[in-house]
Design a protein around this motif. Sequence first.
Motif, short mmCIF file in Angstrom:
data_model
loop_
_atom_site.label_atom_id
_atom_site.label_comp_id
_atom_site.label_asym_id
_atom_site.label_seq_id
_atom_site.Cartn_x
_atom_site.Cartn_y
_atom_site.Cartn_z
N ASP A 7 0.84 -1.21 0.00
CA ASP A 7 0.00 0.00 0.00
C ASP A 7 0.87 1.26 0.00
O ASP A 7 0.57 2.23 -0.70
N GLU A 8 1.94 1.24 0.77
CA GLU A 8 2.84 2.39 0.82
C GLU A 8 3.55 2.60 -0.51
O GLU A 8 3.73 3.73 -0.96
N VAL A 9 3.92 1.51 -1.16
CA VAL A 9 4.56 1.61 -2.47
C VAL A 9 3.61 2.23 -3.48
O VAL A 9 3.99 3.11 -4.27
N VAL A 10 2.35 1.81 -3.44
CA VAL A 10 1.35 2.36 -4.35
C VAL A 10 1.16 3.85 -4.09
O VAL A 10 1.06 4.66 -5.03
N ILE A 15 2.07 9.52 -5.79
CA ILE A 15 2.61 10.86 -5.55
C ILE A 15 3.60 11.23 -6.64
O ILE A 15 3.57 12.34 -7.18
N LEU A 16 4.49 10.31 -6.98
CA LEU A 16 5.48 10.60 -8.02
C LEU A 16 4.83 10.84 -9.37
O LEU A 16 5.26 11.71 -10.13
N THR A 17 3.80 10.08 -9.67
CA THR A 17 3.07 10.28 -10.93
C THR A 17 2.40 11.65 -10.96
O THR A 17 2.42 12.35 -11.98
N ALA A 18 1.82 12.05 -9.84
CA ALA A 18 1.17 13.37 -9.77
C ALA A 18 2.21 14.47 -9.93
O ALA A 18 1.96 15.47 -10.62
#
Length: 54
Positions: A7-10, A15-18
């Motif tokens: 879940d944390e990885v997702v 966040i990085l994609t945003a």
Amino acid sequence: MITLTSDEVVLIKTILTALRGIKVRDIDRALLTLSKNDSSRRSASETPETTEEV
């Protein structure tokens, strides 16, 4: 070393994609607008106003 749950990885990937979606050109345009407004405000405050008395 830190172990992340799936879940944390997702969440980190989301966040990085945003962040990748932020357009640098839009940020540059906003900074340019702000600097123009700031410089015009400075020049207006440095130039004394003249008033004519009749």
